[in-house]
Write a protein that holds these residues in place. Structure first.
Motif, PDB file in Angstrom:
ATOM      1  N   TRP A 291      18.791  33.711 -30.703  1.00 20.10           N
ATOM      2  CA  TRP A 291      20.043  33.250 -30.433  1.00 20.10           C
ATOM      3  C   TRP A 291      21.271  33.186 -31.541  1.00 20.10           C
ATOM      4  CZ3 TRP A 291      20.641  29.143 -25.948  1.00 20.10           C
ATOM      5  CH2 TRP A 291      19.147  28.592 -25.500  1.00 20.10           C
TER       6      TRP A 291
ATOM      7  N   ARG B 216      23.893  25.064 -26.607  1.00 23.62           N
ATOM      8  CA  ARG B 216      22.608  25.268 -26.103  1.00 23.62           C
ATOM      9  C   ARG B 216      22.427  23.442 -25.269  1.00 23.62           C
ATOM     10  NH1 ARG B 216      17.465  23.791 -26.143  1.00 23.62           N
ATOM     11  NH2 ARG B 216      16.854  22.545 -28.234  1.00 23.62           N
TER      12      ARG B 216
ATOM     13  N   GLY C  99      21.642  32.149 -24.250  1.00 24.72           N
ATOM     14  CA  GLY C  99      22.582  31.360 -23.820  1.00 24.72           C
ATOM     15  C   GLY C  99      23.770  31.965 -23.599  1.00 24.72           C
TER      16      GLY C  99
ATOM     17  N   PRO D   6      21.444  27.726 -19.774  1.00 24.45           N
ATOM     18  CA  PRO D   6      20.998  28.746 -19.857  1.00 24.45           C
ATOM     19  C   PRO D   6      21.795  30.084 -18.901  1.00 24.45           C
ATOM     20  CG  PRO D   6      19.183  27.509 -20.300  1.00 24.45           C
ATOM     21  CD  PRO D   6      20.371  27.001 -19.398  1.00 24.45           C
TER      22      PRO D   6
ATOM     23  N   CYS E 153      25.388  29.845 -30.238  1.00 20.43           N
ATOM     24  CA  CYS E 153      24.618  30.086 -28.755  1.00 20.43           C
ATOM     25  C   CYS E 153      23.572  28.758 -28.721  1.00 20.43           C
ATOM     26  CB  CYS E 153      24.152  31.188 -27.895  1.00 20.43           C
ATOM     27  SG  CYS E 153      25.136  32.141 -27.214  1.00 20.43           S
ATOM     28  N   TRP E 154      22.302  28.450 -29.792  1.00 16.41           N
ATOM     29  CA  TRP E 154      21.827  27.838 -30.221  1.00 16.41           C
ATOM     30  C   TRP E 154      22.495  26.130 -30.467  1.00 16.41           C
ATOM     31  CZ3 TRP E 154      17.322  26.173 -29.575  1.00 16.41           C
ATOM     32  CH2 TRP E 154      16.918  25.595 -30.087  1.00 16.41           C
TER      33      TRP E 154
END
Length: 90
Positions: free
Chosen positions: A76, A84, A43, A89, A80-81
């Motif tokens: 991740w 996303r 990410g 990305p 960031c997960w």
């Protein structure tokens, strides 16, 4: 996002199946004590140092004809997960 909880015998690892616009993902939440190696987050393209809580995710079904979805697992940062879907990305 929909979420189904999985059952894990390991107190350091919690696994769920999450539904996102891009499909269903197996998401494993890793505690700091279970994280022993550095990984690069897809990410933000930054390192996740050892002993850092993070997420390991892979598609329930592989988007390719070769291998299973677990072959595509990535580590991740938790933030960031979650973000996303709002950014591409790096």
């Amino acid at each position: 996002m929909r979420c189904r909880r999985g059952v894990s015998d390991d107190d350091d690892v919690h696994e769920t199946v999450e539904s996102w616009p891009d499909g269903e993902w197996v998401v494993r939440h890793i505690t700091g004590s279970a994280s022993t190696k550095p990984y690069r987050c897809p990410g933000c393209d930054q390192m996740i140092p050892p002993a850092t809580p993070h997420v390991v995710a892979w598609p329930v079904e592989s988007p390719t004809f070769f291998g299973g979805g677990i072959d595509e697992r990535r580590h991740w940062h938790r933030g960031c997960w979650k973000a996303r879907g709002r950014r591409r990305p790096r």
